[in-house]
Write a protein that holds these residues in place. Structure first.
Motif, mmCIF file in Angstrom:
data_model
loop_
_atom_site.group_PDB
_atom_site.id
_atom_site.type_symbol
_atom_site.label_atom_id
_atom_site.label_comp_id
_atom_site.label_asym_id
_atom_site.label_seq_id
_atom_site.Cartn_x
_atom_site.Cartn_y
_atom_site.Cartn_z
ATOM 1 N N MET A 111 -24.225 27.181 22.959
ATOM 2 C CA MET A 111 -24.994 27.080 21.728
ATOM 3 C C MET A 111 -24.046 26.740 20.588
ATOM 4 S SD MET A 111 -27.498 29.877 19.920
ATOM 5 C CE MET A 111 -26.195 31.091 19.769
ATOM 6 N N ALA A 112 -24.287 25.629 19.897
ATOM 7 C CA ALA A 112 -23.445 25.212 18.774
ATOM 8 C C ALA A 112 -24.022 25.724 17.475
ATOM 9 C CB ALA A 112 -23.327 23.698 18.751
ATOM 10 N N LYS A 113 -23.157 26.295 16.656
ATOM 11 C CA LYS A 113 -23.572 26.777 15.340
ATOM 12 C C LYS A 113 -22.813 26.000 14.278
ATOM 13 C CE LYS A 113 -25.128 31.485 16.255
ATOM 14 N NZ LYS A 113 -24.973 32.916 15.886
ATOM 15 N N TYR A 114 -23.527 25.584 13.255
ATOM 16 C CA TYR A 114 -22.931 24.866 12.131
ATOM 17 C C TYR A 114 -23.107 25.742 10.889
ATOM 18 C CZ TYR A 114 -23.646 20.946 15.365
ATOM 19 O OH TYR A 114 -23.657 20.127 16.450
ATOM 20 N N THR A 115 -21.992 26.149 10.320
ATOM 21 C CA THR A 115 -22.044 26.930 9.088
ATOM 22 C C THR A 115 -21.900 25.982 7.904
ATOM 23 O OG1 THR A 115 -21.032 28.810 10.218
ATOM 24 C CG2 THR A 115 -21.027 28.846 7.827
ATOM 25 N N ILE A 116 -22.870 26.008 7.013
ATOM 26 C CA ILE A 116 -22.860 25.126 5.849
ATOM 27 C C ILE A 116 -21.969 25.770 4.780
ATOM 28 C CG2 ILE A 116 -24.273 23.813 4.230
ATOM 29 C CD1 ILE A 116 -24.879 23.271 7.174
ATOM 30 N N ARG A 117 -20.722 25.331 4.725
ATOM 31 C CA ARG A 117 -19.776 25.900 3.770
ATOM 32 C C ARG A 117 -19.465 24.894 2.666
ATOM 33 N NH1 ARG A 117 -18.162 30.832 5.070
ATOM 34 N NH2 ARG A 117 -18.198 31.518 7.257
ATOM 35 N N LYS A 118 -18.471 25.259 1.849
ATOM 36 C CA LYS A 118 -18.186 24.500 0.643
ATOM 37 C C LYS A 118 -17.867 23.043 0.936
ATOM 38 C CE LYS A 118 -15.006 24.190 -3.249
ATOM 39 N NZ LYS A 118 -13.810 24.750 -3.911
ATOM 40 N N ASN A 119 -17.037 22.776 1.945
ATOM 41 C CA ASN A 119 -16.626 21.398 2.224
ATOM 42 C C ASN A 119 -17.810 20.520 2.598
ATOM 43 O OD1 ASN A 119 -13.962 21.967 1.690
ATOM 44 N ND2 ASN A 119 -13.411 22.356 3.822
ATOM 45 N N CYS A 122 -24.434 15.619 -1.862
ATOM 46 C CA CYS A 122 -24.760 15.345 -3.269
ATOM 47 C C CYS A 122 -25.517 16.546 -3.826
ATOM 48 C CB CYS A 122 -25.612 14.083 -3.386
ATOM 49 S SG CYS A 122 -26.050 13.661 -5.086
ATOM 50 N N VAL A 123 -24.977 17.139 -4.883
ATOM 51 C CA VAL A 123 -25.561 18.329 -5.482
ATOM 52 C C VAL A 123 -25.995 17.992 -6.908
ATOM 53 C CG1 VAL A 123 -25.193 20.738 -6.118
ATOM 54 C CG2 VAL A 123 -24.085 19.802 -4.066
ATOM 55 N N THR A 124 -27.276 18.121 -7.185
ATOM 56 C CA THR A 124 -27.836 17.840 -8.507
ATOM 57 C C THR A 124 -28.597 19.058 -9.007
ATOM 58 O OG1 THR A 124 -28.097 15.493 -7.939
ATOM 59 C CG2 THR A 124 -29.323 16.327 -9.852
ATOM 60 N N GLY A 125 -28.206 19.586 -10.174
ATOM 61 C CA GLY A 125 -28.916 20.720 -10.745
ATOM 62 C C GLY A 125 -28.592 22.042 -10.096
ATOM 63 N N PHE A 126 -27.532 22.095 -9.306
ATOM 64 C CA PHE A 126 -27.066 23.334 -8.683
ATOM 65 C C PHE A 126 -25.572 23.474 -8.928
ATOM 66 C CE2 PHE A 126 -30.943 22.791 -6.244
ATOM 67 C CZ PHE A 126 -31.351 24.084 -5.926
ATOM 68 N N THR A 127 -25.087 24.698 -8.895
ATOM 69 C CA THR A 127 -23.655 24.968 -8.838
ATOM 70 C C THR A 127 -23.371 25.705 -7.537
ATOM 71 O OG1 THR A 127 -23.907 27.078 -10.020
ATOM 72 C CG2 THR A 127 -23.480 25.102 -11.353
ATOM 73 N N TYR A 128 -22.127 25.665 -7.091
ATOM 74 C CA TYR A 128 -21.763 26.375 -5.863
ATOM 75 C C TYR A 128 -20.335 26.890 -5.989
ATOM 76 C CZ TYR A 128 -19.610 21.852 -4.728
ATOM 77 O OH TYR A 128 -18.859 20.695 -4.767
ATOM 78 N N ASP A 129 -20.059 27.987 -5.282
ATOM 79 C CA ASP A 129 -18.751 28.616 -5.362
ATOM 80 C C ASP A 129 -17.995 28.431 -4.051
ATOM 81 O OD1 ASP A 129 -19.981 30.334 -3.591
ATOM 82 O OD2 ASP A 129 -20.263 31.947 -5.060
ATOM 83 N N GLU A 130 -16.881 29.150 -3.904
ATOM 84 C CA GLU A 130 -16.042 29.015 -2.721
ATOM 85 C C GLU A 130 -16.759 29.453 -1.453
ATOM 86 O OE1 GLU A 130 -13.061 27.684 -2.480
ATOM 87 O OE2 GLU A 130 -13.012 27.190 -4.608
ATOM 88 N N GLN A 131 -17.735 30.350 -1.576
ATOM 89 C CA GLN A 131 -18.485 30.832 -0.416
ATOM 90 C C GLN A 131 -19.739 29.997 -0.150
ATOM 91 O OE1 GLN A 131 -17.273 33.284 -2.854
ATOM 92 N NE2 GLN A 131 -15.530 33.120 -1.480
ATOM 93 N N ASP A 161 -12.668 39.618 -2.533
ATOM 94 C CA ASP A 161 -12.931 38.263 -3.015
ATOM 95 C C ASP A 161 -14.271 37.721 -2.533
ATOM 96 O OD1 ASP A 161 -10.606 37.793 -4.543
ATOM 97 O OD2 ASP A 161 -9.449 37.475 -2.718
ATOM 98 N N LEU A 162 -14.832 38.300 -1.467
ATOM 99 C CA LEU A 162 -16.030 37.745 -0.847
ATOM 100 C C LEU A 162 -17.233 38.689 -0.880
ATOM 101 C CD1 LEU A 162 -14.388 36.165 2.350
ATOM 102 C CD2 LEU A 162 -14.919 35.033 0.184
ATOM 103 N N CYS A 163 -17.013 39.961 -1.065
ATOM 104 C CA CYS A 163 -18.109 40.926 -0.967
ATOM 105 C C CYS A 163 -19.098 40.753 -2.119
ATOM 106 C CB CYS A 163 -17.560 42.351 -0.950
ATOM 107 S SG CYS A 163 -16.872 42.892 -2.533
ATOM 108 N N PRO A 164 -20.344 41.197 -1.953
ATOM 109 C CA PRO A 164 -21.316 41.133 -3.058
ATOM 110 C C PRO A 164 -20.850 41.938 -4.258
ATOM 111 C CG PRO A 164 -22.406 41.596 -0.966
ATOM 112 C CD PRO A 164 -20.936 41.707 -0.711
#
Length: 364
Positions: A1-9, A15-24, A199-202
């Motif tokens: 089973m292949a899993k793809y994690t949608i991360r920053k890279n 293309c991101v319009t009207g959103f911001t995103y952080d390192e996580q 650095d990553l916790c809520p």
């Protein structure tokens, strides 16, 4: 089973319009923007007619905000759009193309649309490349995090006889309920190290970790960056508690720059030995007192942060005074200019006949 994690890279390559995103790779909707859309490049399934399973994520959405997920699976990236052959990777990631135009392209190519869902089965999609888009409308907040795509969607179908393995059947979807629960448990277990990482916790956990380490972060109106820094430096700050260095470091974290800390007991000894001349209006206080000289003006919120945190790290009997220093340079009668020093040039201005000055204008 292949899993793809949608991360920053992966998000950055889209293309991101009207959103911001952080390192996580947490997507935060910008309410001031006119349009909102996130378009990802094609995710390669590795073979033609690849089967796709499930996409899931965590979402925080206001009642007046609506969002949709578009999913399109194709075997070839080159598609005909408007009578022209175009590369979908190029088309969907061009920021100058409006969000609505990209949405129309996905609809015309037969993309599936899922409204207001954070756990989606993609069993009806087949194709080597999977294109995903997130679009939002309405008013209010929207926050999406921990996007995960898995190509199978279930863990148990392969354990049943072949007659039960019909893809996208009622039984397949029913079994996927238990697979989803199992996968969520597995994902939560995989994320346990993140919960202990400052650095990553809520943000909510920072107050808890601060209390574990002997620092109260709840009542100081600190922003998230300051709280994370205090948690990371809690050991050293507690080791230095009651010292001048602890006070200096607390001020540096809150102000973002160093401040001057004057200990009155040392100031008294310097005056007695004629090693220093005290400015007019500055009078030494008790031997336990400390004066903090802060460059610039402080808002009431920043002053509250300073007092709240310094009370946790200062010596018990110490009284702390905050002196706000004007950043405008002045020269008194004992000032002289050394070599290589020059005065700034004087600038003059003239008013035309049709101009006038009101009461808010000050001439210097």
């Amino acid at each position: 089973m292949a899993k793809y994690t949608i991360r920053k890279n992966r998000i950055k390559a889209g293309c991101v319009t009207g959103f911001t995103y952080d390192e996580q790779a947490t997507l935060e909707l910008d309410q001031a923007a006119e349009s909102h859309g996130v378009f990802l490049r094609g995710i390669d399934g590795g073979r033609p007619d690849a089967e796709w399973g499930r996409i899931s994520f965590d979402v925080e959405c206001s009642e007046d905000r609506a969002y949709s997920i578009y999913a399109l699976a194709v075997n070839h990236k080159i598609r005909e759009v408007g009578g022209m052959a175009v590369d979908l990777d190029v088309l969907l990631t061009q920021p100058e193309i409006p969000v609505e135009s990209k949405r129309t392209v996905l609809r015309n190519l037969g993309a599936s649309r899922y409204i207001g869902r954070s756990d989606i089965l993609l069993y009806d999609l087949k194709g080597q490349y999977l294109y995903l888009a997130i679009l939002a409308a309405g008013e209010g907040e929207l926050r999406i995090s921990h996007l995960i795509l898995d190509s199978t969607g279930d863990n148990f179908m392969a354990t049943y006889p072949e007659v039960y393995r019909e893809r996208n059947s009622f039984f397949h979807r029913y079994i996927s309920i238990f697979s989803s629960i199992y996968n969520d448990f597995e994902r939560d277990i995989d994320r346990l190290p993140e919960l202990l990482d400052p650095d990553l916790c809520p943000k909510e956990l920072l107050v808890v970790y601060g209390s574990w380490l002997g620092i109260d972060l709840e009542g100081g109106s600190l922003d998230e960056t300051m709280m994370r820094q205090f948690v990371k430096e809690a050991y050293n700050l507690n080791r230095l508690k009651g010292t001048k260095r602890a006070i200096e470091r607390v001020l540096e974290i809150i102000l973002g720059r160093p401040a001057v800390v004057i200990e009155h007991n040392r100031l008294r000894s310097w005056i007695k030995e004629d090693k220093i001349e005290v400015p007019e209006g500055f009078h030494p206080q008790g031997v336990y007192d400390v004066t903090v000289m802060v460059p610039g003006k402080l808002t009431e919120e920043i002053r509250h942060r300073i007092v709240f945190m310094l009370n946790q790290f200062k010596p018990l009997r110490t009284r702390i005074s905050i002196m706000q220093m004007d950043e405008t340079p002045t020269a008194d009668s004992r000032t002289y200019l050394d070599i290589n020093t020059r005065l700034p040039e004087e600038h003059t201005a003239e008013l035309d006949n049709g101009l006038s000055l009101d009461g808010t204008v000050v001439l210097k």
